[in-house]
Design an enzyme around this catalytic site. Sequence first.
Site, PDB file in Angstrom:
ATOM      1  CD  GLU A  34       9.922 -24.975   1.905  1.00 30.54           C
ATOM      2  OE1 GLU A  34       8.576 -24.891   2.092  1.00 30.54           O
ATOM      3  OE2 GLU A  34      10.777 -24.202   1.900  1.00 30.54           O
ATOM      4  CD  GLU A  79       8.443 -21.795  -2.022  1.00 30.31           C
ATOM      5  OE1 GLU A  79       8.659 -22.016  -2.801  1.00 30.31           O
ATOM      6  OE2 GLU A  79       8.193 -22.413  -0.743  1.00 30.31           O
ATOM      7  N   GLY A 109       5.634 -25.080   0.249  1.00 34.78           N
ATOM      8  CA  GLY A 109       5.651 -26.093   1.432  1.00 34.78           C
ATOM      9  C   GLY A 109       5.526 -27.300   1.135  1.00 34.78           C
ATOM     10  CB  ALA A 160       2.537 -21.773   3.030  1.00 29.78           C
TER      11      ALA A 160
HETATM   12  N1  CO8 Z   1      -3.056 -21.751  -0.841  1.00 26.77           N
HETATM   13  C1  CO8 Z   1      -4.188 -21.546  -0.796  1.00 26.77           C
HETATM   14  N2  CO8 Z   1      -5.216 -21.903  -1.683  1.00 26.77           N
HETATM   15  C2  CO8 Z   1      -4.597 -22.693  -2.468  1.00 26.77           C
HETATM   16  C3  CO8 Z   1      -3.281 -23.024  -2.774  1.00 26.77           C
HETATM   17  C4  CO8 Z   1      -2.205 -22.638  -1.555  1.00 26.77           C
HETATM   18  N3  CO8 Z   1      -0.978 -23.011  -1.823  1.00 26.77           N
HETATM   19  N4  CO8 Z   1      -3.063 -23.765  -3.970  1.00 26.77           N
HETATM   20  C5  CO8 Z   1      -4.498 -23.890  -4.220  1.00 26.77           C
HETATM   21  N5  CO8 Z   1      -5.237 -23.322  -3.663  1.00 26.77           N
HETATM   22  C6  CO8 Z   1      -6.590 -23.104  -4.024  1.00 26.77           C
HETATM   23  C7  CO8 Z   1      -6.962 -22.228  -5.140  1.00 26.77           C
HETATM   24  O1  CO8 Z   1      -7.010 -21.159  -4.642  1.00 26.77           O
HETATM   25  C8  CO8 Z   1      -8.321 -22.781  -5.554  1.00 26.77           C
HETATM   26  O2  CO8 Z   1      -9.319 -22.295  -4.946  1.00 26.77           O
HETATM   27  P1  CO8 Z   1     -10.654 -21.877  -5.223  1.00 26.77           P
HETATM   28  O3  CO8 Z   1     -11.257 -22.955  -5.713  1.00 26.77           O
HETATM   29  O4  CO8 Z   1     -11.443 -21.271  -4.150  1.00 26.77           O
HETATM   30  O5  CO8 Z   1     -10.335 -20.806  -6.388  1.00 26.77           O
HETATM   31  C9  CO8 Z   1      -8.210 -24.283  -5.422  1.00 26.77           C
HETATM   32  O6  CO8 Z   1      -7.116 -24.193  -4.224  1.00 26.77           O
HETATM   33  C10 CO8 Z   1      -7.891 -25.253  -6.632  1.00 26.77           C
HETATM   34  O7  CO8 Z   1      -6.673 -24.455  -7.178  1.00 26.77           O
HETATM   35  P2  CO8 Z   1      -6.569 -24.034  -8.336  1.00 26.77           P
HETATM   36  O8  CO8 Z   1      -8.125 -23.517  -8.984  1.00 26.77           O
HETATM   37  O9  CO8 Z   1      -5.686 -22.914  -8.768  1.00 26.77           O
HETATM   38  O10 CO8 Z   1      -6.218 -25.306  -9.452  1.00 26.77           O
HETATM   39  P3  CO8 Z   1      -5.364 -25.377 -10.801  1.00 26.77           P
HETATM   40  O11 CO8 Z   1      -5.390 -26.821 -11.217  1.00 26.77           O
HETATM   41  O12 CO8 Z   1      -5.905 -24.509 -11.669  1.00 26.77           O
HETATM   42  O13 CO8 Z   1      -3.927 -25.062 -10.231  1.00 26.77           O
HETATM   43  C11 CO8 Z   1      -2.025 -25.188  -9.020  1.00 26.77           C
HETATM   44  C12 CO8 Z   1      -3.015 -25.781  -9.390  1.00 26.77           C
HETATM   45  C13 CO8 Z   1      -1.077 -24.888 -10.155  1.00 26.77           C
HETATM   46  C14 CO8 Z   1      -1.240 -25.971  -8.115  1.00 26.77           C
HETATM   47  C15 CO8 Z   1      -2.409 -23.735  -8.471  1.00 26.77           C
HETATM   48  O14 CO8 Z   1      -3.456 -24.033  -7.470  1.00 26.77           O
HETATM   49  C16 CO8 Z   1      -1.261 -23.155  -7.725  1.00 26.77           C
HETATM   50  O15 CO8 Z   1      -0.260 -22.399  -8.571  1.00 26.77           O
HETATM   51  N6  CO8 Z   1      -1.251 -22.949  -6.293  1.00 26.77           N
HETATM   52  C17 CO8 Z   1      -0.599 -22.185  -5.572  1.00 26.77           C
HETATM   53  C18 CO8 Z   1       1.216 -22.931  -5.652  1.00 26.77           C
HETATM   54  C19 CO8 Z   1       2.027 -22.184  -4.774  1.00 26.77           C
HETATM   55  O16 CO8 Z   1       2.403 -21.201  -5.100  1.00 26.77           O
HETATM   56  N7  CO8 Z   1       2.628 -22.809  -3.661  1.00 26.77           N
HETATM   57  C20 CO8 Z   1       3.581 -22.061  -2.895  1.00 26.77           C
HETATM   58  C21 CO8 Z   1       3.055 -21.347  -1.779  1.00 26.77           C
HETATM   59  S1  CO8 Z   1       3.913 -20.458  -0.713  1.00 26.77           S
HETATM   60  C22 CO8 Z   1       4.708 -21.612   0.229  1.00 26.77           C
HETATM   61  O17 CO8 Z   1       4.493 -22.790   0.209  1.00 26.77           O
HETATM   62  C23 CO8 Z   1       5.741 -21.001   0.961  1.00 26.77           C
HETATM   63  C24 CO8 Z   1       5.926 -21.901   2.333  1.00 26.77           C
HETATM   64  C25 CO8 Z   1       6.909 -21.425   3.258  1.00 26.77           C
HETATM   65  C26 CO8 Z   1       6.215 -20.320   4.245  1.00 26.77           C
HETATM   66  C27 CO8 Z   1       6.821 -19.869   5.656  1.00 26.77           C
HETATM   67  C28 CO8 Z   1       6.052 -19.294   6.570  1.00 26.77           C
HETATM   68  C29 CO8 Z   1       5.831 -17.791   6.559  1.00 26.77           C
END
Ligand code: CO8
Length: 260
Positions: free
Chosen positions: A114, A134, A111, A66
């Site tokens: 999921e 999460e 997500g 998400a």
């Molecule tokens: N949301 C928003 N932006 C994101 C997300 C995300 N989930 N994942 C990556 N990005 C963005 C980064 O912020 C970054 O943006 P910017 O270039 O502006 O800094 C860009 O994408 C590239 O990402 P990274 O620089 O972080 O890339 P890396 O190669 O260093 O890392 C990762 C890759 C490991 C995937 C890292 O980006 C990461 O940890 N992302 C988040 C993963 C995460 O925690 N996902 C779970 C989110 S929570 C969820 O999904 C809950 C679902 C249920 C919701 C229910 C409704 C309320």
Amino acid sequence: MTFDNLLIERDGPVAILTINRPKVLNALNTQTLDELRRALLELGDDASVRAIVLTGAGDKAFVAGADINELAVQSPTGGREMAMRGQHIFDSIERMGKPVIAAINGYALGGGCELAMACTIRLAADTAKLGQPEINLGIVPGYAGTQRLPRLVGKGRALELLLTGDQITAQEAHRIGLVNRVVAAADLMKEARALASTLAAKAPIAIRYILDAVQAGLEMPFPEAQTLEATLFGLVASTEDMREGTKAFLEKRRAAFQGR
Ligand code: CO8
């Protein structure tokens, strides 16, 4: 159908649906989820679409979860609504009566994992990473991860993934049953399209009933699920495709199913 954050390509009876926000690793914001809802509805209603491949744009991510920018400002009641809306959209994949193949081309986290779990079959690139991180954000999964993950991999393994938030490799995901197959990253879309084409050539009504029987049956007591199966068998026995399939076998030729 025009979308800002999705791409749809047709290849005969196969539709390729790509989540297209590569700059944020295809994170699912509200607009993307709403576009996904509309796309799934339209592809489900289009009888000429027999199978769907779902993937993410770029070579880095399927869906990295998400959109955390939206999660960070979520209110309690808004969070519940957002989770339920997403759950409903993911459920529609299981209910659409057509196979949806997740081609997991990179990160499938939160997500994203999921979403992949709601698909019928999961193929993963050997470079993919999956997980439910999460817990590291201080939240719980909201798009049915706590439910689909234990159903796919068992309670113990699901709890380990959910509680640690660790990412696992495609190979490990395959070992525990989270993905069906691991393929070389360069071959992922070719393999996914080939599988989708194979399924698209099968009898569509039988495909729909198998999906319904497994999906609904898993939530029923066993005797009721068997009754459902028998009823669907009775229904499918009324189709032209059943006559064509059995006749083609006896005539030693390939069946040509019409979906009737
Ligand atoms: N949301 C928003 N932006 C994101 C997300 C995300 N989930 N994942 C990556 N990005 C963005 C980064 O912020 C970054 O943006 P910017 O270039 O502006 O800094 C860009 O994408 C590239 O990402 P990274 O620089 O972080 O890339 P890396 O190669 O260093 O890392 C990762 C890759 C490991 C995937 C890292 O980006 C990461 O940890 N992302 C988040 C993963 C995460 O925690 N996902 C779970 C989110 S929570 C969820 O999904 C809950 C679902 C249920 C919701 C229910 C409704 C309320």
